[in-house]
Motif scaffolding. Structure first.
Motif, PDB file in Angstrom:
ATOM      1  N   LYS A 164      -1.416   8.067 -17.691  1.00 17.50           N
ATOM      2  CA  LYS A 164      -0.583   7.049 -18.313  1.00 17.50           C
ATOM      3  C   LYS A 164      -1.460   5.912 -18.853  1.00 17.50           C
ATOM      4  O   LYS A 164      -2.664   5.862 -18.602  1.00 17.50           O
ATOM      5  CB  LYS A 164       0.434   6.515 -17.309  1.00 17.50           C
ATOM      6  N   PHE A 165      -0.823   4.987 -19.544  1.00 16.31           N
ATOM      7  CA  PHE A 165      -1.582   3.926 -20.207  1.00 16.31           C
ATOM      8  C   PHE A 165      -2.375   3.074 -19.229  1.00 16.31           C
ATOM      9  O   PHE A 165      -3.544   2.753 -19.481  1.00 16.31           O
ATOM     10  CB  PHE A 165      -0.652   3.039 -21.038  1.00 16.31           C
ATOM     11  N   PHE A 166      -1.777   2.682 -18.111  1.00 10.79           N
ATOM     12  CA  PHE A 166      -2.493   1.804 -17.184  1.00 10.79           C
ATOM     13  C   PHE A 166      -3.742   2.480 -16.624  1.00 10.79           C
ATOM     14  O   PHE A 166      -4.756   1.824 -16.357  1.00 10.79           O
ATOM     15  CB  PHE A 166      -1.566   1.338 -16.053  1.00 10.79           C
ATOM     16  N   GLN A 167      -3.709   3.810 -16.498  1.00 12.20           N
ATOM     17  CA  GLN A 167      -4.879   4.552 -16.006  1.00 12.20           C
ATOM     18  C   GLN A 167      -5.961   4.617 -17.075  1.00 12.20           C
ATOM     19  O   GLN A 167      -7.156   4.477 -16.777  1.00 12.20           O
ATOM     20  CB  GLN A 167      -4.443   5.962 -15.579  1.00 12.20           C
ATOM     21  N   LEU A 168      -5.559   4.839 -18.328  1.00  9.05           N
ATOM     22  CA  LEU A 168      -6.523   4.824 -19.429  1.00  9.05           C
ATOM     23  C   LEU A 168      -7.165   3.444 -19.565  1.00  9.05           C
ATOM     24  O   LEU A 168      -8.381   3.328 -19.726  1.00  9.05           O
ATOM     25  CB  LEU A 168      -5.824   5.196 -20.741  1.00  9.05           C
ATOM     26  N   LEU A 169      -6.353   2.399 -19.471  1.00  7.21           N
ATOM     27  CA  LEU A 169      -6.849   1.036 -19.603  1.00  7.21           C
ATOM     28  C   LEU A 169      -7.900   0.725 -18.532  1.00  7.21           C
ATOM     29  O   LEU A 169      -8.941   0.126 -18.817  1.00  7.21           O
ATOM     30  CB  LEU A 169      -5.676   0.056 -19.504  1.00  7.21           C
ATOM     31  N   GLU A 170      -7.636   1.176 -17.326  1.00  2.84           N
ATOM     32  CA  GLU A 170      -8.589   0.952 -16.239  1.00  2.84           C
ATOM     33  C   GLU A 170      -9.890   1.709 -16.486  1.00  2.84           C
ATOM     34  O   GLU A 170     -10.986   1.187 -16.243  1.00  2.84           O
ATOM     35  CB  GLU A 170      -7.987   1.360 -14.903  1.00  2.84           C
ATOM     36  N   LEU A 171      -9.781   2.934 -16.977  1.00  8.78           N
ATOM     37  CA  LEU A 171     -10.966   3.731 -17.305  1.00  8.78           C
ATOM     38  C   LEU A 171     -11.832   3.030 -18.353  1.00  8.78           C
ATOM     39  O   LEU A 171     -13.060   2.974 -18.229  1.00  8.78           O
ATOM     40  CB  LEU A 171     -10.541   5.109 -17.828  1.00  8.78           C
ATOM     41  N   ILE A 172     -11.187   2.490 -19.386  1.00 11.69           N
ATOM     42  CA  ILE A 172     -11.927   1.806 -20.448  1.00 11.69           C
ATOM     43  C   ILE A 172     -12.596   0.546 -19.901  1.00 11.69           C
ATOM     44  O   ILE A 172     -13.757   0.257 -20.201  1.00 11.69           O
ATOM     45  CB  ILE A 172     -10.987   1.458 -21.625  1.00 11.69           C
ATOM     46  N   ALA A 173     -11.860  -0.206 -19.079  1.00 14.94           N
ATOM     47  CA  ALA A 173     -12.404  -1.434 -18.491  1.00 14.94           C
ATOM     48  C   ALA A 173     -13.648  -1.141 -17.661  1.00 14.94           C
ATOM     49  O   ALA A 173     -14.614  -1.919 -17.668  1.00 14.94           O
ATOM     50  CB  ALA A 173     -11.340  -2.120 -17.638  1.00 14.94           C
ATOM     51  N   LYS A 174     -13.649  -0.017 -16.951  1.00 12.85           N
ATOM     52  CA  LYS A 174     -14.811   0.373 -16.142  1.00 12.85           C
ATOM     53  C   LYS A 174     -15.942   0.913 -17.003  1.00 12.85           C
ATOM     54  O   LYS A 174     -17.123   0.700 -16.709  1.00 12.85           O
ATOM     55  CB  LYS A 174     -14.401   1.456 -15.137  1.00 12.85           C
ATOM     56  N   THR A 175     -15.595   1.621 -18.077  1.00  8.95           N
ATOM     57  CA  THR A 175     -16.600   2.275 -18.927  1.00  8.95           C
ATOM     58  C   THR A 175     -17.404   1.264 -19.728  1.00  8.95           C
ATOM     59  O   THR A 175     -18.619   1.418 -19.901  1.00  8.95           O
ATOM     60  CB  THR A 175     -15.909   3.273 -19.881  1.00  8.95           C
TER      61      THR A 175
END
Length: 434
Positions: free
Chosen positions: A209-220
């Motif tokens: 979902k979006f919140f999981q993608l957003l977290e991945l990008i923030a970490k990347t």
């Protein structure tokens, strides 16, 4: 063969123009910024409202004159206007050679080459899945902020909106390709990524979902700022809010279209929330992110809107006090449910007077929100030189407010701590903290 492209409309169209440039350049075409030197002129278009549509049509009539001096010149309409009108554009503007919709840009090189035989080419088909996953946009922007599309199209089917017909159903992008593009942007020195989607938080890839993608990008890319728009009110979940709060590189700003402060009108618009539910969503955001800024879209004069409905919009605006809003009067769009089934019975003069009242109210709310920043120290990403004074830079804080301040030996693209000392109706004024 040289191509020239002009872009109208939303951030998604800017991103799409970068996709088009990448496709054409890879196929041997040469980009030019000089209209007179172009072999083909493309207008990337918007059809969301009547006003930008008329602007595009007027522009095309002006560009037509270039065909008189260059008999080999080809003219094309790409984007939302192409899928909205389809072949009717050939009838309306007989000098047009090419019509291409948002899901058919990969075919542009082949279609343009076919124009040499004086053919007319059209492809406005809509895809069931994202077609540009492997294409890296050719960004001709400032090298600081970059748009990045993560989902295309819309499933909401609001009665006033042409997007589901011009851009098709929702198509989310493979997260691996998104992360790859984020890393590439970081390597190229970009400081900020703006994630795009008609409903950006409707993103869904397999189980992600979006919140999981957003977290991945923030970490990347932890050293890059991350913004996103546009959010749909019903998609604002606690999980999303917790991720936004957790990561300092995710900006604390939501663009949350209200459209109307009347639940009756929202129902006619087929928006999937009531006014009471919208207020609860705002309350949820402010509870978890008290300093978060919220902007909105507000439409006036929708079908059957009464003065009582309008007063409800005014009431809700006064309750929320949005940081800023995009405000416009309703214009019926051919092909939508409202065009076919509802009566556009609010006189234009009344639409304009109500719109003016909303604009004046929003100005006072924006000023109120800006003044709350005075005395605070904020991190600002420097984006460029102020248009009003070359001795000043301008940049944005996490809340998406524009701040101007003396240069003080700083550089464009750097982050600076800035103390807010004053405010105009639209802009914060600050000074860099040594």
């Amino acid at each position: 063969m040289k191509f020239y492209i002009e872009t109208y409309g939303c951030q998604m169209n800017i991103y799409d123009s970068e996709i088009i440039c990448s496709i054409l350049l890879k196929s041997g075409f040469i980009k030019t910024s000089n209209l007179k030197k172009a072999d083909i002129i493309l207008l990337n278009t918007c059809s969301i409202r009547e006003k930008p549509e008329k602007k595009i049509f007027n522009r095309f009539l002006k560009i037509k004159c270039f065909k008189k001096t260059n008999k080999k010149l080809k003219l094309g309409i790409v984007g939302c206007l192409a899928t909205h009108y389809k072949k009717k554009l050939f009838e309306k503007f007989k000098f047009i050679d090419l019509i291409v919709g948002p899901d058919s840009y990969k075919k542009l090189p082949e279609m343009i080459n076919k124009l040499k035989n004086n053919n007319k080419e059209i492809d406005v088909s809509l895809a069931n899945k994202e077609r540009y996953t492997k294409i890296i946009p050719n960004r001709g922007r400032n090298g600081i902020s970059a748009f990045l599309s993560i989902i295309r199209g819309c499933d909401k089917m609001c009665t006033f909106c042409i997007v589901p017909y011009s851009r098709g159903r929702e198509k989310s992008r493979n997260p691996n390709s998104i992360l790859k593009e984020c890393k590439l942007l970081y390597k190229k020195g970009y400081k900020e990524i703006i994630l795009l989607g008609q409903n950006v938080d409707a993103y869904f890839w397999k189980k992600m979902k979006f919140f999981q993608l957003l977290e991945l990008i923030a970490k990347t890319v932890p050293l890059m700022r991350i913004r996103f728009l546009t959010s749909y009110p019903s998609n604002i979940t606690k999980n999303l809010l917790k991720v936004v709060k957790k990561y300092s590189n995710i900006c604390k700003h939501f663009h949350l279209p209200l459209q109307s402060g009347s639940t009756r009108i929202l129902s006619l618009m087929r928006r999937k929330y009531t006014v009471e539910e919208f207020l609860l969503i705002i309350k949820r955001i402010k509870k978890i992110l008290p300093d978060c800024s919220i902007s909105s879209d507000i439409m006036t004069g929708f079908c059957t809107e009464t003065q009582a409905d309008h007063r409800e919009t005014i009431r809700i605006m006064n309750l929320i006090k949005f940081n800023f809003s995009f405000m416009f009067k309703y214009s019926s769009r051919q092909g939508t449910y409202a065009y076919r089934k509802l009566k556009d019975n609010v006189p234009n003069s009344l639409k304009i007077s109500r719109l003016n009242e909303i604009i004046m109210l929003q100005k006072s709310h924006s000023f109120y929100r800006l003044k709350q920043n005075i005395g605070k120290i904020q991190e600002v990403l420097i984006e460029g030189i102020s248009k009003k004074d070359e001795k000043y830079y301008y940049g944005r804080n996490s809340n998406n407010d524009i701040i101007v301040f003396p240069k003080n030996k700083s550089k464009i693209g750097s982050y600076k701590k800035v103390k807010i000392i004053n405010s105009t109706f639209t802009t914060l004024i600050g000074e860099i903290i040594p």
